[in-house]
Write an enzyme that holds these catalytic residues in place. Structure first.
Site, PDB file in Angstrom:
ATOM      1  N   ASP A 237       0.851  -1.187   0.000  1.00  0.00           N
ATOM      2  CA  ASP A 237       0.000   0.000   0.000  1.00  0.00           C
ATOM      3  C   ASP A 237       0.894   1.246   0.000  1.00  0.00           C
ATOM      4  O   ASP A 237       1.791   1.350  -0.846  1.00  0.00           O
ATOM      5  CB  ASP A 237      -0.966  -0.065   1.206  1.00  0.00           C
ATOM      6  CG  ASP A 237      -1.952   1.079   1.278  1.00  0.00           C
ATOM      7  OD1 ASP A 237      -2.917   1.079   0.508  1.00  0.00           O
ATOM      8  OD2 ASP A 237      -1.744   1.976   2.120  1.00  0.00           O
TER       9      ASP A 237
ATOM     10  N   HIS B 217      -7.226  -6.226  -1.275  1.00  0.00           N
ATOM     11  CA  HIS B 217      -6.137  -5.272  -1.082  1.00  0.00           C
ATOM     12  C   HIS B 217      -5.097  -5.717  -0.056  1.00  0.00           C
ATOM     13  O   HIS B 217      -3.920  -5.381  -0.174  1.00  0.00           O
ATOM     14  CB  HIS B 217      -6.720  -3.933  -0.636  1.00  0.00           C
ATOM     15  CG  HIS B 217      -5.697  -2.858  -0.445  1.00  0.00           C
ATOM     16  ND1 HIS B 217      -4.968  -2.330  -1.485  1.00  0.00           N
ATOM     17  CD2 HIS B 217      -5.269  -2.217   0.682  1.00  0.00           C
ATOM     18  CE1 HIS B 217      -4.142  -1.399  -1.024  1.00  0.00           C
ATOM     19  NE2 HIS B 217      -4.302  -1.316   0.290  1.00  0.00           N
TER      20      HIS B 217
END
Length: 328
Positions: free
Chosen positions: A105, A303
């Site tokens: 991320d 994610h």
């Protein structure tokens, strides 16, 4: 397996922003693990023992502004160049000359810029979830303002000081549970449902999060760990990363279009918006990541790739590290 390989060590080391808290396991070549938003070193809990068992010195940091690391008051203390300096300081404080850096991320962006700005320190880079896209294009604030039509993109929402804090901090645990669920493969909203990456007029992000069920990778205890850190620290240090994107665009102008030449790895989730919205960046890897060893999109994964699919990520990381350290 040696005792040192199984032992987890917490420590703090000096950095330009004050101190960085890290968790270390194993011995051997240094592998630095850098988390994203809204997480901490704990996001790498599955990778630390796997890397240690494979013969590496695995070190997961709390990024500046998170957990037990320092939280400078000035918003501009969270610009990208400062976070790269923290990574270099950690390597030096551990008595090492170089490291492999792995980021997820926002941590993927920090890892990529560490490889660009300190190539003598970071000899290889692995990026999880967020593909490398070289600096360039219009000012970020202008790009985000043009997204979403009548709705507001979450980055713009996060960039306004105090606004996201007012939504999150009254119920950190509940907000985190919803945010993690919204971006996880097994709990994300169905196709056609309101997109949790956008805020409706007068609304909040949370109203679009799934409710009532944690994703399969997240236990109640895991959520307690994540929430406990932010309940103690507040959210401003973490959100300040978003509030420096225009500064980064200015600071890093010399890197416009520059490729990362070190050996690299990309692992993303096929159901992650980061890999679908940035599909062009993945297609450009032959130019932007000329040292790419392999790139993987994991089916049925969202994610939080290293937490959703720890066995797959551990295998890909250790295979890649074996190849990188053999070649280098």
């Amino acid at each position: 397996m040696s005792q040192h390989a199984t032992e987890i060590i917490h420590r703090t080391v000096p950095s330009p922003g004050g101190r960085i808290h890290l968790v270390e396991q194993g011995s051997g070549p240094l592998v630095l693990l850098v988390h994203g938003f809204p997480e901490s070193w704990y996001s790498w809990r599955h990778q630390l023992p796997a890397l240690a068992a494979a013969g590496y010195r695995a070190v997961a940091v709390d990024v500046r502004g998170y957990g037990r690391s320092s939280r400078p008051a000035a918003p501009d203390a969270y610009r990208m160049t400062a976070l790269v300096e923290d990574n270099v300081a950690v390597v030096r404080a551990l008595g090492e000359e170089s490291a492999v850096v792995v980021g997820h991320d926002w941590g993927a962006n920090i890892a990529a810029n560490s490889a660009l700005l300190a190539p003598e320190v970071f000899r290889a880079v692995a990026l999880l979830s967020v593909p490398y896209a070289p600096r360039g294009g219009p000012r970020p604030r202008d790009v985000f303002a043009g997204m979403g039509g009548d709705e507001e993109f979450y980055v713009s929402y996060f960039q306004e000081p105090g606004r996201a804090e007012a939504e999150i901090e009254p119920d950190v645990r509940g907000w985190l549970a919803g945010f993690y669920a919204a971006l996880s493969a097994d709990t994300m909203p169905a196709p056609g449902a309101p997109d949790p990456h956008f805020v409706g007029r007068g609304g909040t992000l949370r109203e679009r999060f799934p409710a009532g069920r944690l994703p399969g990778w997240l236990s109640e205890r895991d959520l307690d760990v994540h929430a406990g850190e932010f309940e103690r620290t507040g959210m401003t240090g973490a959100l300040n990363r978003y509030r420096n994107m225009d500064r980064d665009w200015e600071d890093l102008a010399a890197l416009d279009g520059v490729p990362i030449t070190q050996p690299s790895l990309f692992v993303g989730g096929r159901l992650d918006a980061s890999t679908t919205w940035l599909a062009d960046a993945i297609e450009a890897f032959p130019v932007t990541l000329p040292g790419l060893v392999s790139s993987h999109l994991l089916d049925g994964c969202g994610h939080w790739v290293q937490q959703e699919r720890p066995d797959d990520v551990n295998r890909l990381l250790t295979e890649w590290l074996a190849a990188v350290l053999t070649v280098s």
